[in-house]
Design a protein around this motif. Structure first.
Motif, PDB file in Angstrom:
ATOM      1  N   ALA A 171      -1.973  -5.135  -1.429  1.00  0.00           N
ATOM      2  CA  ALA A 171      -1.870  -4.689  -0.041  1.00  0.00           C
ATOM      3  C   ALA A 171      -1.496  -5.841   0.889  1.00  0.00           C
ATOM      4  O   ALA A 171      -0.907  -5.634   1.950  1.00  0.00           O
ATOM      5  CB  ALA A 171      -3.189  -4.061   0.401  1.00  0.00           C
ATOM      6  N   THR A 174       3.920  -8.428  -0.877  1.00  0.00           N
ATOM      7  CA  THR A 174       5.213  -8.075  -0.287  1.00  0.00           C
ATOM      8  C   THR A 174       5.174  -6.613   0.187  1.00  0.00           C
ATOM      9  O   THR A 174       4.252  -5.862  -0.168  1.00  0.00           O
ATOM     10  CB  THR A 174       6.331  -8.196  -1.339  1.00  0.00           C
ATOM     11  OG1 THR A 174       6.037  -7.256  -2.391  1.00  0.00           O
ATOM     12  CG2 THR A 174       6.430  -9.600  -1.918  1.00  0.00           C
ATOM     13  N   LYS A 175       6.217  -6.246   0.923  1.00  0.00           N
ATOM     14  CA  LYS A 175       6.305  -4.854   1.407  1.00  0.00           C
ATOM     15  C   LYS A 175       6.280  -3.882   0.222  1.00  0.00           C
ATOM     16  O   LYS A 175       5.600  -2.858   0.245  1.00  0.00           O
ATOM     17  CB  LYS A 175       7.623  -4.728   2.190  1.00  0.00           C
ATOM     18  CG  LYS A 175       7.909  -3.383   2.769  1.00  0.00           C
ATOM     19  CD  LYS A 175       9.164  -3.441   3.640  1.00  0.00           C
ATOM     20  CE  LYS A 175       9.716  -2.062   3.952  1.00  0.00           C
ATOM     21  NZ  LYS A 175      10.372  -1.418   2.832  1.00  0.00           N
ATOM     22  N   GLU A 176       6.999  -4.254  -0.856  1.00  0.00           N
ATOM     23  CA  GLU A 176       7.078  -3.377  -2.032  1.00  0.00           C
ATOM     24  C   GLU A 176       5.713  -3.250  -2.704  1.00  0.00           C
ATOM     25  O   GLU A 176       5.329  -2.181  -3.160  1.00  0.00           O
ATOM     26  CB  GLU A 176       8.093  -3.919  -3.060  1.00  0.00           C
ATOM     27  CG  GLU A 176       9.550  -3.781  -2.664  1.00  0.00           C
ATOM     28  CD  GLU A 176       9.996  -4.821  -1.630  1.00  0.00           C
ATOM     29  OE1 GLU A 176       9.227  -5.795  -1.373  1.00  0.00           O
ATOM     30  OE2 GLU A 176      11.089  -4.663  -1.062  1.00  0.00           O
ATOM     31  N   GLN A 177       4.984  -4.388  -2.750  1.00  0.00           N
ATOM     32  CA  GLN A 177       3.655  -4.332  -3.389  1.00  0.00           C
ATOM     33  C   GLN A 177       2.711  -3.438  -2.589  1.00  0.00           C
ATOM     34  O   GLN A 177       1.940  -2.663  -3.151  1.00  0.00           O
ATOM     35  CB  GLN A 177       3.073  -5.746  -3.527  1.00  0.00           C
ATOM     36  CG  GLN A 177       3.724  -6.527  -4.663  1.00  0.00           C
ATOM     37  CD  GLN A 177       3.275  -7.982  -4.667  1.00  0.00           C
ATOM     38  OE1 GLN A 177       3.148  -8.616  -3.616  1.00  0.00           O
ATOM     39  NE2 GLN A 177       3.039  -8.511  -5.845  1.00  0.00           N
ATOM     40  N   LYS A 178       2.792  -3.567  -1.254  1.00  0.00           N
ATOM     41  CA  LYS A 178       1.921  -2.727  -0.416  1.00  0.00           C
ATOM     42  C   LYS A 178       2.261  -1.247  -0.618  1.00  0.00           C
ATOM     43  O   LYS A 178       1.373  -0.393  -0.689  1.00  0.00           O
ATOM     44  CB  LYS A 178       2.070  -3.130   1.055  1.00  0.00           C
ATOM     45  CG  LYS A 178       1.092  -2.390   1.931  1.00  0.00           C
ATOM     46  CD  LYS A 178       0.933  -2.951   3.320  1.00  0.00           C
ATOM     47  CE  LYS A 178      -0.112  -2.124   4.060  1.00  0.00           C
ATOM     48  NZ  LYS A 178      -0.304  -2.498   5.427  1.00  0.00           N
ATOM     49  N   GLU A 179       3.565  -0.973  -0.763  1.00  0.00           N
ATOM     50  CA  GLU A 179       3.966   0.425  -0.984  1.00  0.00           C
ATOM     51  C   GLU A 179       3.432   0.934  -2.329  1.00  0.00           C
ATOM     52  O   GLU A 179       3.023   2.092  -2.455  1.00  0.00           O
ATOM     53  CB  GLU A 179       5.502   0.542  -0.969  1.00  0.00           C
ATOM     54  CG  GLU A 179       6.050   0.549   0.444  1.00  0.00           C
ATOM     55  CD  GLU A 179       7.566   0.360   0.505  1.00  0.00           C
ATOM     56  OE1 GLU A 179       8.076   0.233   1.627  1.00  0.00           O
ATOM     57  OE2 GLU A 179       8.225   0.309  -0.573  1.00  0.00           O
ATOM     58  N   MET A 180       3.448   0.056  -3.319  1.00  0.00           N
ATOM     59  CA  MET A 180       2.913   0.463  -4.634  1.00  0.00           C
ATOM     60  C   MET A 180       1.413   0.765  -4.527  1.00  0.00           C
ATOM     61  O   MET A 180       0.912   1.727  -5.116  1.00  0.00           O
ATOM     62  CB  MET A 180       3.113  -0.652  -5.675  1.00  0.00           C
ATOM     63  CG  MET A 180       4.521  -0.736  -6.221  1.00  0.00           C
ATOM     64  SD  MET A 180       4.721  -2.214  -7.248  1.00  0.00           S
ATOM     65  CE  MET A 180       3.835  -1.737  -8.729  1.00  0.00           C
ATOM     66  N   GLN A 182      -0.204   1.744  -1.859  1.00  0.00           N
ATOM     67  CA  GLN A 182      -0.379   3.008  -1.129  1.00  0.00           C
ATOM     68  C   GLN A 182      -0.061   4.204  -2.038  1.00  0.00           C
ATOM     69  O   GLN A 182      -0.778   5.221  -2.045  1.00  0.00           O
ATOM     70  CB  GLN A 182       0.525   3.021   0.115  1.00  0.00           C
ATOM     71  CG  GLN A 182       0.420   4.304   0.950  1.00  0.00           C
ATOM     72  CD  GLN A 182      -0.964   4.503   1.559  1.00  0.00           C
ATOM     73  OE1 GLN A 182      -1.477   3.641   2.250  1.00  0.00           O
ATOM     74  NE2 GLN A 182      -1.600   5.647   1.287  1.00  0.00           N
ATOM     75  N   ASP A 183       0.998   4.051  -2.832  1.00  0.00           N
ATOM     76  CA  ASP A 183       1.395   5.143  -3.742  1.00  0.00           C
ATOM     77  C   ASP A 183       0.291   5.419  -4.777  1.00  0.00           C
ATOM     78  O   ASP A 183      -0.008   6.573  -5.096  1.00  0.00           O
ATOM     79  CB  ASP A 183       2.707   4.738  -4.434  1.00  0.00           C
ATOM     80  CG  ASP A 183       3.070   5.673  -5.564  1.00  0.00           C
ATOM     81  OD1 ASP A 183       3.270   6.870  -5.283  1.00  0.00           O
ATOM     82  OD2 ASP A 183       3.128   5.216  -6.731  1.00  0.00           O
ATOM     83  N   ASN A 186      -2.390   7.251  -3.086  1.00  0.00           N
ATOM     84  CA  ASN A 186      -1.964   8.643  -2.865  1.00  0.00           C
ATOM     85  C   ASN A 186      -2.190   9.493  -4.114  1.00  0.00           C
ATOM     86  O   ASN A 186      -2.643  10.628  -4.040  1.00  0.00           O
ATOM     87  CB  ASN A 186      -0.473   8.713  -2.510  1.00  0.00           C
ATOM     88  CG  ASN A 186      -0.180   8.091  -1.150  1.00  0.00           C
ATOM     89  OD1 ASN A 186      -1.106   7.786  -0.389  1.00  0.00           O
ATOM     90  ND2 ASN A 186       1.098   7.878  -0.859  1.00  0.00           N
ATOM     91  N   LEU A 239      -4.615   0.455   4.114  1.00  0.00           N
ATOM     92  CA  LEU A 239      -4.016   1.627   3.467  1.00  0.00           C
ATOM     93  C   LEU A 239      -4.604   2.893   4.088  1.00  0.00           C
ATOM     94  O   LEU A 239      -5.650   2.851   4.743  1.00  0.00           O
ATOM     95  CB  LEU A 239      -4.284   1.608   1.958  1.00  0.00           C
ATOM     96  CG  LEU A 239      -3.784   0.368   1.193  1.00  0.00           C
ATOM     97  CD1 LEU A 239      -4.155   0.463  -0.284  1.00  0.00           C
ATOM     98  CD2 LEU A 239      -2.282   0.179   1.346  1.00  0.00           C
TER      99      LEU A 239
END
Ligand code: FAQ
Length: 309
Positions: A171, A174-180, A182-183, A186, A239
């Motif tokens: 979290a 990187t932006k991509e890691q934070k998105e992972m 969050q995913d 989810n 998140l």
């Protein structure tokens, strides 16, 4: 009521423990055995989604920690199979029931672990939910189950931190890691909440379990406890839990939540989840491929019988 039943009722009323040599109603024995069976198989099947990521852990440290966690879970399964033995069911019989599809294990392990963030979500949410349930089970009325839970809970709290640490790194990465991260939240949020079982009104076993103090808190009480603890943890990570209705309710003093998809839950429990077939097939294959280890252990035990080893 005979003196045996009176003695059993007295143990329950006084909050003492029922021990393997005590007389107990047959229904009580079967009830504890059913729950312990579900619990034992959950620990062992639960090793699979994480085992899948051992060879792809991003660092030596994370690999060591994950390996230790998975080994703990195997150990928890062993304690629980031993608890079941004190109730008269051998490990062999339990495994046969699992392979025949007659014994259940937690629904959560029929969801796939798709990437490293899922290792974080499993430790944080799945172990987090397990702790809430198992802290309560430390006070269960069956002695061996209760004592097993004390040790298991100590290890589970380390597991929860292992997961939270991964989520924290991702979290704040990187932006991509934070998105992972969050995913993963989810995908694992609702399945984790459903680990606590159906709502109290639909829970077939709860009333007897509460009367006999096998369960000390209901499915819904434990689920709410978990939600109340976990939502602030998600906020700390930056998140968002994937539920627009999950808001603090001043009146109840708890977080609200949306209705759950119970059709999905029962489909997964009854064998039709994304990974049910894969999990059971894997267990059967490992069990068959490693029969020689059991044979060797039994042969060694027979050979050394009576000697001090
Ligand atoms: N999944 O009347 P209730 C871990 C079944 S992992 C599958 O409410 P009860 C470590 C239930 O068995 C978690 N089946 O039943 C780890 C019953 O079926 P039956 C392990 C479920 O027993 C982390 C039927 O539905 N912990 O610790 C589920 O009063 C990470 C009716 O339900 C436990 O398993 C479900 N989610 O309450 C490892 C806790 N929910 O027997 C690796 C021990 C319900 O009529 C990685 N178990 N069912 O055929 C319990 O506390 C209870 O058994 C409940 C269910 C709360 C699960």
């Amino acid at each position: 009521m005979d003196k045996f039943e009176a003695a059993f009722n007295d143990i329950i009323a006084k909050d003492l423990k029922v021990e393997p040599r005590d007389w107990m109603p047959e229904e009580y024995r079967k009830h504890v055995l059913r729950q312990v069976s579900q619990h034992a198989h959950s620990e062992v099947i639960g090793m699979q989604p994480e085992g899948n990521w051992l060879l792809r852990a991003p660092s030596l440290r994370s690999k060591q920690v994950l390996l230790a966690k998975i080994q703990d879970e195997g150990g928890h399964g062993l304690y629980l199979y031993s608890v079941a033995e004190t109730l008269g069911m051998s490990r062999e019989e339990m495994i046969n029931q699992l392979h025949a599809g007659k014994a259940k294990y937690s629904s959560i392990f029929n969801y796939p672990a798709l990437n490293w963030a899922d290792m974080g979500a499993i430790g944080w949410l799945v172990d987090g939910a397990a702790i809430v349930n198992q802290v309560s089970l430390q006070k269960t009325s069956y002695g061996p189950y209760s004592r097993g839970m004390v040790r298991i809970c100590k290890e589970e709290s380390f597991h929860q931190r292992q997961g939270y640490e991964i989520m924290l790194h991702m979290a704040r990465g990187t932006k991509e890691q934070k998105e992972m991260a969050q995913d993963a939240l989810n995908r694992f949020w609702f399945p984790s909440l459903m680990m606590f079982g159906p709502h109290d009104a639909d829970s077939a076993h709860s009333s007897k379990a509460m009367e006999w103090k096998i369960k000390r808190e209901s499915n819904d009480q434990l689920r709410q406890k978990f939600i109340d603890k976990t939502v602030p943890q998600a906020e700390f990570l930056g998140l968002t839990v994937p539920d627009p209705n999950c808001k603090w309710n001043e009146t109840t003093g708890h977080y609200d939540h949306s209705p759950f998809n119970w059709d999905e839950f029962w489909a997964v429990v009854n064998g039709d989840g994304p990974c049910n077939t894969e999990r059971l097939d894997h267990h059967k294959k490992a069990h068959n491929d490693n029969a020689w280890v059991r044979d060797a252990a039994v042969a060694y035990a027979k050979k050394t019988e009576g000697s001090l080893v």
